[in-house]
Design an enzyme around this catalytic site. Structure first.
Site, PDB file in Angstrom:
ATOM      1  N   LYS A 172      52.911  77.140 -62.369  1.00 35.75           N
ATOM      2  CA  LYS A 172      52.657  76.536 -63.693  1.00 35.75           C
ATOM      3  C   LYS A 172      53.850  76.605 -64.577  1.00 35.75           C
ATOM      4  CE  LYS A 172      53.490  80.503 -66.213  1.00 35.75           C
ATOM      5  NZ  LYS A 172      54.740  80.606 -67.069  1.00 35.75           N
ATOM      6  N   ASP A 184      48.053  85.253 -66.807  1.00 34.95           N
ATOM      7  CA  ASP A 184      48.309  83.842 -66.236  1.00 34.95           C
ATOM      8  C   ASP A 184      47.506  83.590 -65.039  1.00 34.95           C
ATOM      9  OD1 ASP A 184      50.420  83.536 -68.006  1.00 34.95           O
ATOM     10  OD2 ASP A 184      52.044  83.791 -66.459  1.00 34.95           O
TER      11      ASP A 184
END
Ligand code: C5P
Length: 311
Positions: A13, A144
């Site tokens: 990401k 995350d």
């Protein structure tokens, strides 16, 4: 003898916006972030081994493998143990990862591997864990990890684990600059707090700017380039000053904008399209200011089974 295996692909990401609020009572910071999954993927394979019980065995190869723990501290091992406990079973599995995401690079590589291990083991063990339970297990593994399960482009609030999908059209093309060495995420957050205290910065509740959401809806990289921002960038540069030079060089060489990814030290550069990305990547590589240069595009889906074998 290996009986069955399941392979999962899971993306890195980028944070298009990373707004960091005050420290909370639990030591985390409230965030308002926009996660964006890119096609730089790790590949996680879970294999069931017959014969004597091995518990959870970890194998790591690829980018930065020498820096990844291979024991029970590895987040893939924690994920497999957590899923097994959730279903009341004893794990007997080898989890192998082929890494492409930089280690301690600010691209959530460890979180991606944990998400990959959850999905691979769930499929291997045929435990059919409902999505809502997978999200809850992912949240226990790290801030995350839920996003690595979902992928795409999403707003993240609370400590990053509360996700709201964001409408985005088309694809964005990135140049990714890996730096020498990594940065510890807790250290970068602590440095951010220290710098804020030094400058008497009044920390307010973070929010995602409307203009960023508009740029994503419009699929317009030029507008998006103006809206990229990261509250951890100054802290990452303070701990690793060479990052500043990488950011400046990428923009001098034609990128629309450059930003530190998450807690760094990886830098990401937005470009107009695929051929512009290749051009900037070649120039940045030639400039010799960073360790490795790659291109990537996003958004891409989160952790998904890409291969499975049965006996
Ligand atoms: O959740 P995760 O274990 O990935 O977070 C790693 C570290 O990053 C935390 O221990 C904390 O120091 C920092 N962090 C934070 N605020 C967040 C997310 C992470 O301070 N929202």
């Amino acid at each position: 003898m290996v009986e069955r295996s399941v392979t999962v692909t899971v993306p890195a990401k980028i944070n298009l916006h990373l707004g960091v609020g005050p420290v909370r009572a639990d030591g985390y910071h409230d965030l308002a972030t926009v996660f964006h999954a890119v096609d730089m993927c790790d590949t996680v394979t879970a294999s069931e081994t017959t014969g004597s019980a091995v518990g959870v065995k970890i194998e790591v190869e690829g980018e930065g493998a020498q820096f990844v723990p291979k024991d029970s501290k590895n987040l893939m091992a924690v994920a497999a143990e957590l899923l097994a406990r959730h279903h009341g079973i004893s794990p007997n599995v080898t989890v192998h990862v082929h890494k492409k995401i930089p280690v301690a690079g600010g691209m959530a590589g460890g979180s991606a591997d944990a998400a990959g291990a959850l999905i691979a083991c769930d499929s291997l063990w045929q435990t059919h864990t409902p999505k809502i339970e997978l999200d809850s297990l992912a949240t226990q593994l790290g801030s995350d990890v839920p996003f690595a399960l979902h992928g795409g482009t999403s707003m993240g609030t609370s400590r990053g684990e509360v996700l709201t999908p964001v409408i985005s059209t088309g694809e964005f093309h990135w140049v990714i600059a890996f730096n020498e060495g990594g940065l510890s995420t807790p250290r970068v957050y602590a440095e951010c707090d220290r710098l804020r205290e030094l400058s008497h910065h009044k920390v307010t509740a973070p929010f995602v700017p409307e203009a960023l959401l508009y740029a994503l809806r419009a699929g317009d990289p030029v507008t998006l380039a103006h809206e990229l921002s990261n509250d951890l960038q100054a802290a990452a540069i303070s701990l690793k000053p060479t990052v500043q030079r990488v950011l400046e060089t990428g923009v001098e060489l034609g990128a629309l904008a450059g930003i530190v990814s998450g807690s760094g030290p990886t830098c990401v550069f937005l470009t107009r399209d695929a051929s512009h990305a290749l051009d900037v990547a070649a120039r940045l590589s030639g400039a010799g200011v960073c360790r490795t240069v790659r291109t990537a595009r996003g958004p891409v889906p989160g952790a998904r089974v890409t291969h499975s074998t049965s006996n």
